[in-house]
Scaffold this motif. Sequence first.
Motif, PDB file in Angstrom:
ATOM      1  N   ASP A 165      -4.213 -12.537   8.167  1.00  0.00           N
ATOM      2  CA  ASP A 165      -4.582 -13.240   6.903  1.00  0.00           C
ATOM      3  C   ASP A 165      -5.683 -14.227   6.835  1.00  0.00           C
ATOM      4  OD1 ASP A 165      -5.346 -13.143   4.786  1.00  0.00           O
ATOM      5  OD2 ASP A 165      -3.714 -14.697   4.047  1.00  0.00           O
ATOM      6  N   LEU A 166      -6.881 -13.257   7.727  1.00  0.00           N
ATOM      7  CA  LEU A 166      -8.851 -14.499   7.426  1.00  0.00           C
ATOM      8  C   LEU A 166      -8.790 -14.523   5.899  1.00  0.00           C
ATOM      9  CD1 LEU A 166     -10.099 -12.034  10.446  1.00  0.00           C
ATOM     10  CD2 LEU A 166      -9.181 -14.120  10.659  1.00  0.00           C
ATOM     11  N   GLY A 203      -5.394  -3.897   2.286  1.00  0.00           N
ATOM     12  CA  GLY A 203      -6.379  -5.307   1.684  1.00  0.00           C
ATOM     13  C   GLY A 203      -5.411  -6.001   1.434  1.00  0.00           C
ATOM     14  N   GLN A 204      -5.350  -7.028   1.132  1.00  0.00           N
ATOM     15  CA  GLN A 204      -4.745  -8.301   0.809  1.00  0.00           C
ATOM     16  C   GLN A 204      -4.180  -7.563  -0.424  1.00  0.00           C
ATOM     17  OE1 GLN A 204      -7.374 -11.394  -0.063  1.00  0.00           O
ATOM     18  NE2 GLN A 204      -6.777 -12.751   1.498  1.00  0.00           N
ATOM     19  N   ALA A 205      -3.988  -7.068  -1.526  1.00  0.00           N
ATOM     20  CA  ALA A 205      -3.098  -7.307  -1.878  1.00  0.00           C
ATOM     21  C   ALA A 205      -1.919  -6.121  -1.701  1.00  0.00           C
ATOM     22  CB  ALA A 205      -3.855  -7.238  -3.177  1.00  0.00           C
ATOM     23  N   LEU A 206      -2.134  -5.133  -1.204  1.00  0.00           N
ATOM     24  CA  LEU A 206      -1.048  -3.871  -0.705  1.00  0.00           C
ATOM     25  C   LEU A 206      -0.495  -4.687   0.273  1.00  0.00           C
ATOM     26  CD1 LEU A 206      -0.583  -1.076  -0.639  1.00  0.00           C
ATOM     27  CD2 LEU A 206      -2.427  -0.674   1.089  1.00  0.00           C
ATOM     28  N   ALA A 207      -0.996  -5.893   1.337  1.00  0.00           N
ATOM     29  CA  ALA A 207      -0.112  -6.200   2.421  1.00  0.00           C
ATOM     30  C   ALA A 207       1.018  -7.434   2.238  1.00  0.00           C
ATOM     31  CB  ALA A 207      -1.040  -7.673   3.179  1.00  0.00           C
ATOM     32  N   VAL A 208       0.893  -7.741   0.415  1.00  0.00           N
ATOM     33  CA  VAL A 208       1.638  -8.181  -0.330  1.00  0.00           C
ATOM     34  C   VAL A 208       3.069  -7.007  -0.629  1.00  0.00           C
ATOM     35  CG1 VAL A 208       2.529  -9.409  -2.852  1.00  0.00           C
ATOM     36  CG2 VAL A 208       0.672 -10.246  -1.202  1.00  0.00           C
ATOM     37  N   THR A 209       2.673  -5.816  -1.291  1.00  0.00           N
ATOM     38  CA  THR A 209       3.058  -4.846  -1.724  1.00  0.00           C
ATOM     39  C   THR A 209       4.560  -4.611  -0.302  1.00  0.00           C
ATOM     40  OG1 THR A 209       1.307  -3.406  -2.839  1.00  0.00           O
ATOM     41  CG2 THR A 209       3.534  -2.647  -2.462  1.00  0.00           C
ATOM     42  N   THR A 256       1.104  -6.167  -7.381  1.00  0.00           N
ATOM     43  CA  THR A 256       0.630  -7.420  -6.497  1.00  0.00           C
ATOM     44  C   THR A 256      -0.749  -7.592  -6.703  1.00  0.00           C
ATOM     45  OG1 THR A 256       0.202  -5.986  -4.666  1.00  0.00           O
ATOM     46  CG2 THR A 256       2.684  -6.452  -4.864  1.00  0.00           C
ATOM     47  N   ALA A 257      -0.924  -8.801  -7.027  1.00  0.00           N
ATOM     48  CA  ALA A 257      -1.756  -9.770  -6.566  1.00  0.00           C
ATOM     49  C   ALA A 257      -2.156 -11.370  -5.688  1.00  0.00           C
ATOM     50  CB  ALA A 257      -2.059 -10.837  -8.051  1.00  0.00           C
ATOM     51  N   VAL A 258      -2.957 -11.394  -5.614  1.00  0.00           N
ATOM     52  CA  VAL A 258      -3.876 -12.518  -4.573  1.00  0.00           C
ATOM     53  C   VAL A 258      -4.571 -13.423  -5.383  1.00  0.00           C
ATOM     54  CG1 VAL A 258      -4.361 -13.335  -2.559  1.00  0.00           C
ATOM     55  CG2 VAL A 258      -2.955 -11.307  -3.017  1.00  0.00           C
ATOM     56  N   PHE A 259      -4.228 -15.139  -5.319  1.00  0.00           N
ATOM     57  CA  PHE A 259      -4.520 -15.152  -6.334  1.00  0.00           C
ATOM     58  C   PHE A 259      -5.429 -16.194  -4.908  1.00  0.00           C
ATOM     59  CE2 PHE A 259      -1.773 -14.237  -9.411  1.00  0.00           C
ATOM     60  CZ  PHE A 259      -2.548 -13.738 -10.437  1.00  0.00           C
TER      61      PHE A 259
END
Length: 371
Positions: free
Chosen positions: A4-5, A163-169, A182-185
């Motif tokens: 995760d960069l 995508g960052q949010a898909l990674a959280v999924t 999912t969301a990444v703030f």
Amino acid sequence: MGLDLGTSVFRSVRAHGRELRARRFPASYAMIPDQPANRQKLERSEGLFVPCGEHLVVLGDAALELARSRSLPLYPLLPGGKLDMRDALSRQIMAAMVDAVLPEAKTPGEICCLTVPSTRMAETQIALSGDLLDDQSSTFDWPELDYSCQLVKLRGYQPVAVGQALAVTLAELVGESFCGVTAVFGASVTEFAVAHQGREIARVVIPRGGDWIDEQLTTMSSSKMNPHERNPETDRIDADVRHLLSIQKARHDREQASRAPSNEAHASMMVEGRYADLYRQFLMAVLSEAGRRLHQVVALANFPQPTVLAYAGGLSRATGFPTMLKNAMRQIDWPIAIESYRSAELSPFGVARGCLIHAALEELAIQKPAA
């Protein structure tokens, strides 16, 4: 391998037997004169640095310590989530940071799933779905992703972007069959994803994150400063450096207050003070814009509702954030009904863990035909 960069910190997660091994590396640097005493001190402490003319570019935790002890500015490698590809030093620093956070591949061609700041996507004013999601490489000019993939290959991996949010999924919605929102703030952007059975249906990237809050805090502090209170030494510093130092102080004060235990005086500022007001403004802005864009995605008409909203990112770790998020969502006309909220497990490594899961799934997909 999961990588995760982020705009402010690089993180990696690797599976080692039944354990997860993680690394982190701040994505900022400090500069000091190239003097024998400075070199010796860095070498003794095993601090990572890059020579640059008459200066040493100090990286990682050593840079954070120098900034704290000497009141030096920290320069972001990815200001606004973007890398200056024309600057050879920026590329060299990026390469050194990736090497520090990413161990060499165990076997040649091992898959490394990575994310980079999605600032380039934030420049479009619509939700990404359908062909725009399926063929991002031809839709967006994304030099940060291209260069990051080159660096990952040099470590012996086969890079796969997500995508960052898909990674959280992938990391958080296992029990929901990878279905939900999912969301990444993050620091430079806020990213949302809507997924069904692990397939990303829509993505929204808003060009606003924690950096926006720090900018507002800096502006507020400057406007309240009495001219007679100004420090002549500080005033002689270059304006850009002075601004960086002001941003650093604002970020430090905000993070200290926002992560204080609830029984401490600082934490009350997250409920009643200026921090809470800015967090609320931020949430209302990004959630309203995300809802507006998602309303335009035809494919969401039959999305199963209500669903869960899982979230990650530095801002989401603030005291009182879950309550502020729920309150903001109640005031917004969102196209998807949310029945529950969940903070990412192993935060702040939630995105990197999702990348690791995606890499493992890709490895399994490659092995199946040979089975």
